[in-house]
Enzyme design. Structure first.
Site, PDB file in Angstrom:
ATOM      1  N   ASP A  11       0.876  -1.165   0.000  1.00 28.04           N
ATOM      2  CA  ASP A  11       0.000   0.000   0.000  1.00 28.04           C
ATOM      3  C   ASP A  11       0.917   1.219   0.000  1.00 28.04           C
ATOM      4  O   ASP A  11       1.616   1.473   0.980  1.00 28.04           O
ATOM      5  CB  ASP A  11      -0.874  -0.053   1.262  1.00 28.04           C
ATOM      6  N   TYR A 233       1.484  -0.805  14.918  1.00 30.77           N
ATOM      7  CA  TYR A 233       0.593  -0.856  13.766  1.00 30.77           C
ATOM      8  C   TYR A 233       1.007   0.139  12.691  1.00 30.77           C
ATOM      9  O   TYR A 233       1.154   1.320  12.962  1.00 30.77           O
ATOM     10  CB  TYR A 233      -0.843  -0.562  14.201  1.00 30.77           C
ATOM     11  N   LYS A 236      -2.510  -2.562   7.352  1.00 25.52           N
ATOM     12  CA  LYS A 236      -2.907  -3.973   7.357  1.00 25.52           C
ATOM     13  C   LYS A 236      -1.988  -4.770   6.446  1.00 25.52           C
ATOM     14  O   LYS A 236      -1.465  -4.272   5.478  1.00 25.52           O
ATOM     15  CB  LYS A 236      -4.349  -4.108   6.846  1.00 25.52           C
TER      16      LYS A 236
HETATM   17  C1  F6R Z   1      -8.009  -0.890   7.745  1.00 23.19           C
HETATM   18  C2  F6R Z   1      -7.721   0.452   7.251  1.00 23.19           C
HETATM   19  C3  F6R Z   1      -8.627   1.524   7.644  1.00 23.19           C
HETATM   20  C4  F6R Z   1      -7.934   2.488   8.616  1.00 23.19           C
HETATM   21  C5  F6R Z   1      -8.887   3.592   9.056  1.00 23.19           C
HETATM   22  C6  F6R Z   1      -8.209   4.634   9.949  1.00 23.19           C
HETATM   23  O1  F6R Z   1      -7.113  -1.794   7.238  1.00 23.19           O
HETATM   24  O2  F6R Z   1      -6.756   0.674   6.566  1.00 23.19           O
HETATM   25  O3  F6R Z   1      -9.825   1.048   8.185  1.00 23.19           O
HETATM   26  O4  F6R Z   1      -7.460   1.788   9.740  1.00 23.19           O
HETATM   27  O5  F6R Z   1      -9.404   4.272   7.934  1.00 23.19           O
HETATM   28  O6  F6R Z   1      -7.097   5.110   9.255  1.00 23.19           O
HETATM   29  P1  F6R Z   1      -6.157   6.267   9.830  1.00 23.19           P
HETATM   30  O7  F6R Z   1      -5.648   5.810  11.172  1.00 23.19           O
HETATM   31  O8  F6R Z   1      -5.112   6.366   8.776  1.00 23.19           O
HETATM   32  O9  F6R Z   1      -7.013   7.508   9.946  1.00 23.19           O
HETATM   33 MG    MG Z   2      -5.209  -2.439   2.058  1.00 27.05          MG
HETATM   34 MG    MG Z   3      -4.168   2.126   3.134  1.00 31.34          MG
END
Ligand code: F6R
Ligand code: MG
Ligand code: MG
Length: 369
Positions: A11, A233, A236
């Site tokens: 990603d 973290y 993903k």
């Molecule tokens: C799950 C994913 C999203 C983010 C969520 C919060 O794999 O990528 O659900 O965890 O959108 O993202 P941030 O912390 O970047 O605002």
């Molecule tokens: Mg992804």
């Molecule tokens: Mg992403």
């Protein structure tokens, strides 16, 4: 002739939020890989995406874990990440955890599924690309494809499949692996892989004495766990898999059949929720509702001396509408649990948590009972 098929994914930035890889990024990757094809380093390539993950499918003759192939994939991701940063895409460069390449992309952030095998007279291969979930999401369908006679008719009625397969299972916490045979050890295998956040199917092999060489894999799954790599973290570890089919292996339709049931996987919003995996055509590979539900796309192709014929968008078929509707119903049902388990993951599996802070705030107010 031995061919290696490598899927290397990362990603490197998406639009809007964590939704999809935009065409600007796909084009950067295609241009970079076209140059490598022209200069003869790779035989062929396709650039696809699963939601916000950029997937490079590369064919070559250099075997798995090849430094040159990993480096050109890494450089492709770097170029894509630079453009993502210029465009201020969301999470630009998020999976590239290091500034310097050091021989292999493993441990640097990207996920890898690659296998080297002797290309048959006709070689159908399916690439499965998932978004918003973890490697263990492949345990159920891969088991069903290669070991469940209620999924794969060939296990019962085709003499070339009837002896079963060998599963290579990884304990990703202890960093150990075990090879186990089906159907003999089926119950023991299930005792492990039912715990899908720890035990993951890494590869499947034919058995000795069959139609295919027993030392060449017929399926492989990426098993990188980003949060374990980084110690915190960082995104993903959305997994990918390659599955070979037909002539001594499950038929393409038996391979796809395992995805007709939208089983529960962990991931979804903030990598912290259980939800159904939805098999979708490429155009619906975008996680919208509550950043989900998790998706899986399937790209089918034939190999011709390493050249890629295809891909065919395998889930672009109304027969999977039933599965998608079921996944949407399950998504609705799971969502109604809000912050309660088992929609929300148990604390140890969550990627975002406020629990330590909440416990700390309350520490003087907890009384003995
Ligand atoms: C799950 C994913 C999203 C983010 C969520 C919060 O794999 O990528 O659900 O965890 O959108 O993202 P941030 O912390 O970047 O605002
Ligand atoms: Mg992804
Ligand atoms: Mg992403």
């Amino acid at each position: 002739m031995k061919i290696t098929v490598s899927i290397i994914k990362a990603d490197v930035g998406s639009v809007a939020g964590h939704t999809i890889v935009p065409k600007e990024i796909i084009e950067v990757a295609e241009k970079a890989l076209e140059e490598e094809k022209q200069n003869g380093k790779i035989i062929d390539y396709r650039v696809l995406n699963a939601g916000d993950d950029l997937d490079l499918i590369i064919t070559h003759k250099k075997g798995v874990d090849d430094q040159e192939i990993h480096e050109l994939a890494w450089n492709t991701f770097k170029k894509a990440a630079d453009v993502a940063k210029e465009l201020k895409l969301y999470g630009a460069g998020q999976d590239l955890l290091s500034d310097a390449f050091s021989g292999n992309v493993r441990g640097l952030g990207p996920g890898v599924a690659e296998m080297e095998f002797t290309e048959r007279g006709a070689e159908p291969v399916i690439a499965f690309l998932m978004d918003k979930t973890e490697p263990g999401a492949f345990n159920l369908p891969i088991f069903r494809i290669f070991a469940d006679p209620f999924n794969t008719a060939g296990l019962v009625i085709d003499p070339t499949l009837h002896n079963g397969f060998v599963f290579e299972i990884w304990d990703i916490y202890e960093e150990k692996r075990v090879f186990m045979q089906t159907p003999e050890e089926m119950y023991d295998i299930l005792a492990l892989i039912g715990g899908k956040s720890r035990f993951v199917i890494k590869r499947v092999y034919p058995k000795e004495g069959g139609k295919l060489p027993a030392d060449e894999p017929v399926a492989v799954i990426s098993t990188e766990k980003l949060y374990q790599i980084a110690g915190e973290y960082v995104g993903k570890d959305d997994p990918v898999a390659l599955v070979r089919a037909q002539s001594g292996l499950p038929a393409v339709g038996e391979v796809l059949e395992a995805f007709a049931f939208p089983h529960l996987v962990s991931g979804w919003m903030r990598g912290s929720h259980n939800g159904p995996i939805m098999p979708v055509p490429f155009k619906y590979s975008k996680c919208t509702r509550f950043d989900g539900p998790p998706r899986c796309v399937a790209a089918g192709f034939q190999l011709c001396n390493g050249k890629i014929i295809g891909p065919v968008d395998m889930f672009d078929d109304p027969v999977f509408d039933y599965t998608r509707q079921k996944a949407a119903d399950i998504a609705e049902y799971m969502r109604r649990h809000g912050p309660f388990e088992p929609h929300r993951l148990p604390s140890e599996d969550m990627e975002y948590t406020t629990l330590p802070k909440v416990m700390n705030k309350l520490k003087n107010r907890f009384e003995d009972i």
